[in-house]
Structure formats: structure tokens, C-alpha cells
Write an enzyme that holds these catalytic residues in place. Sequence first.
Site, short mmCIF file in Angstrom:
data_model
loop_
_atom_site.label_atom_id
_atom_site.label_comp_id
_atom_site.label_asym_id
_atom_site.label_seq_id
_atom_site.Cartn_x
_atom_site.Cartn_y
_atom_site.Cartn_z
N SER A 5 42.22 39.85 44.85
CA SER A 5 43.48 39.45 45.47
C SER A 5 44.26 40.61 46.07
CB SER A 5 44.38 38.73 44.45
OG SER A 5 43.72 37.59 43.92
N ALA A 6 43.80 41.84 45.86
CA ALA A 6 44.46 43.04 46.41
C ALA A 6 45.91 43.14 45.93
CB ALA A 6 44.39 43.05 47.93
N HIS A 9 49.80 43.88 40.10
CA HIS A 9 50.65 43.00 39.31
C HIS A 9 51.76 43.79 38.62
CE1 HIS A 9 48.16 39.38 39.71
NE2 HIS A 9 47.12 40.19 39.62
N VAL A 132 20.27 51.08 35.90
CA VAL A 132 20.11 51.50 34.51
C VAL A 132 19.27 50.46 33.78
CG1 VAL A 132 21.30 51.97 32.34
CG2 VAL A 132 22.29 52.76 34.51
N LYS A 209 46.28 32.97 36.54
CA LYS A 209 47.52 33.00 37.30
C LYS A 209 47.59 31.97 38.42
CE LYS A 209 47.85 37.96 36.38
NZ LYS A 209 46.58 38.09 35.65
N ARG A 270 35.08 37.51 38.38
CA ARG A 270 35.83 38.27 37.37
C ARG A 270 34.98 38.40 36.11
NH1 ARG A 270 40.99 34.47 37.95
NH2 ARG A 270 39.60 33.39 39.36
N ILE A 295 36.93 44.00 32.35
CA ILE A 295 38.04 44.36 33.25
C ILE A 295 38.19 43.27 34.31
CG2 ILE A 295 39.09 46.19 34.62
CD1 ILE A 295 38.50 47.02 31.76
N SER A 297 41.26 40.36 35.82
CA SER A 297 42.65 40.53 36.22
C SER A 297 43.49 40.90 35.01
CB SER A 297 43.18 39.22 36.83
OG SER A 297 44.51 39.35 37.24
N SER A 301 45.14 46.57 39.17
CA SER A 301 46.45 47.16 38.87
C SER A 301 46.35 48.20 37.76
CB SER A 301 47.44 46.06 38.44
OG SER A 301 47.40 44.96 39.31
#
Length: 335
Positions: A5-6, A9, A132, A209, A270, A295, A297, A301
Site C-alpha cells: 500500500s506504500a 502507518h 538457500v 485494516k 503478506r 513481517i 503490515s 513502516s
Amino acid sequence: SKANSAIVHAGFDARPGTQKARMNVEGNRMMEQLAQDLDFEFRRNGSLVVCFGKEELPVLERLKAQGEQNGVRGLRILSGDEARKREPNLQEEVYAALHAPDGGIVCPFGLTIALAENACDNGVEFRFGTQVNGVERTETGYRIHTSQGNLQTRFVVNAAGLYADVLHNMVSDRKISIAPRRGSYWLLDKAAGTCVDHTVFQVPGRFGKGVLVTPTVHGNLLVGPTAVDIEDKEDTRTTAEELEEVREKSSRSVRNIPFSRVITSFAGLRAREEGDDFILGEAPGAPGFYDAAGIDSPGLSAAPAIGRFLAGQIAGMVNKEQPAAVKIQDGPVFG
């Protein structure tokens, strides 16, 4: 970081006391100086979380209290009319909104490239196209088995995204599980970029969100994402059903979204960890193996703070092992 989403937050959504909450707020505060130092695009445009009736107002109040506990600054609940003064294209059904002035937008490509360039300047060697295949404990650290030969190292930082559980579980008896959650987006032309100035969220649901509408630092408009749990860690296809869901849900909060100006659609995955928090630090039973796992959302940020945290942990270990031979500079370490 090519399909997200760039958004930077503000930090009100994460549960207090979690790694997500701490790293989100710290990363947000680091972003402005980091953008200046490394020359990537970032803007504090602020965010609004809108609700659609009096019955949803307690959700905004909870988010405000949660954000204040996390250390987020300047949070305020606006009436629907106050919110529409800031964003004229908000729907009339918007009853109230939580305003977070510290919310921002960033170019995720520019940020990633800037960090890579900084790492290169500081001596990092990149091995692209290298898979790997195994991680093996040795007396002095770890032997990494790759498609381009073996590597010997004292420390490992596991930042393998959706595959971080695979690498972690090779060396630690405390297993973790990461599953993909797909989110689909519409990207609109720059002619649509002035539809909103803030990042507009809806009150969150159990899958996160929710659908947002936001400008980008390049002047486009971004709308999305969906939240669909899937099994295939490589499945980034878009579907007509998911994109229609984005259209319908975003139009509930923002009117006049010019979907005729769509220039592309895309989907990102995600890395959802079942504990719903970042897994950071030395893996149990694996000295010198450090996780940056789960990692999702607000990972973008939080990234600067996560990097500083792990660099500090490794620096502390190096100082313990070689107090006379190694001097670690104070302050943030990037790359």
C-alpha cells in the site's frame, strides 16, 4: 516491497506491547530523516479512519486510546462534517473519523533501492538469483548451502518473507508457521490522484485494516487491498471477484473515485504469522541466527526500526565476543 500500500502507518492499529506497535511507531519517526539522508520520496499526508454510524464510534475511540498508548502523536476524532472539510469526497454516510497527522506515504521502490545503495556503499555483497537450500550449525556459526555454493558466517539474519519459517525451522526447535494473505489493488492514473489527499481507511475488521484509498507520492491514486488467505506462497494473481470487492468497499467511504482511470491492477502477499506479531531477535536454540519473520503490515513502516534493532543486537553480541578488537559506532545502522 514491490506490491504493497506504500503507506507509513501512524501506529494506532497495532496492539500495545507488541513488536508491531513498537517498531511501527519508531519506524514512522525515523522515516523523515531517513528520506532526507538517502534521498527517497516520503510525505506526511495524514490518515483518516472513517466509520459509518454511531455504533462504530467506539471502534475509533479504542483505536485512539490504543494509539496514544503506543505513543502516536496528535490523534483526534473528527465528526463526519469535520472530516469532509478535510476530504470533500468522503461519502455523506461517513459518521466520524480518526485523524492521525503522523500517517504518511512513501515510494516503496525508492526506499528499497536507497537502502540497497546504502548497504552497497557500506560493503555489502549481493548475490542475486541464489537460492538457500539449507542452513547448518557449525562450531563457529552457520554454513549456508545455496544454489551457488556454500557460505560460512558467524551470524544470519533471516528476512526471507514468506519463506522465513522454512529457514527458521531448519535451526530452531521452536517452530513457526507463516502463511500468505493475498491483497489486490487498483492503481489509477495521475488524473485521479487528487480524489483524496489523506490516506482514507475504514474501521478495521478481523482480516486487518480493510480497503483504503490513498494518493501516492507520484501523484497516482491507489485503492485496495483485499485480504484472502491462500496456501500458495507464489500466488500473486488477481481475480475479477477480488477487484470488484475493492471497487465496492472503497466506494463506500469515498465518492467520485474515477475507476475509468485505472491503469493497472496487481496483488501482493503478506507474510502472516499465526501469532499475529513480528518475530524479531535471536531464534530459540540457535545462537547467532536472528529472525525478522512474520513481517506483514505494518512492515514497510517498521522496516527502519527493525533494521536498527537487529543491528544493535548483533553489534552487542560482537562487542561481547571481541571487546578489544571491534568498535561499533553509536547510532542507527542502515542496510
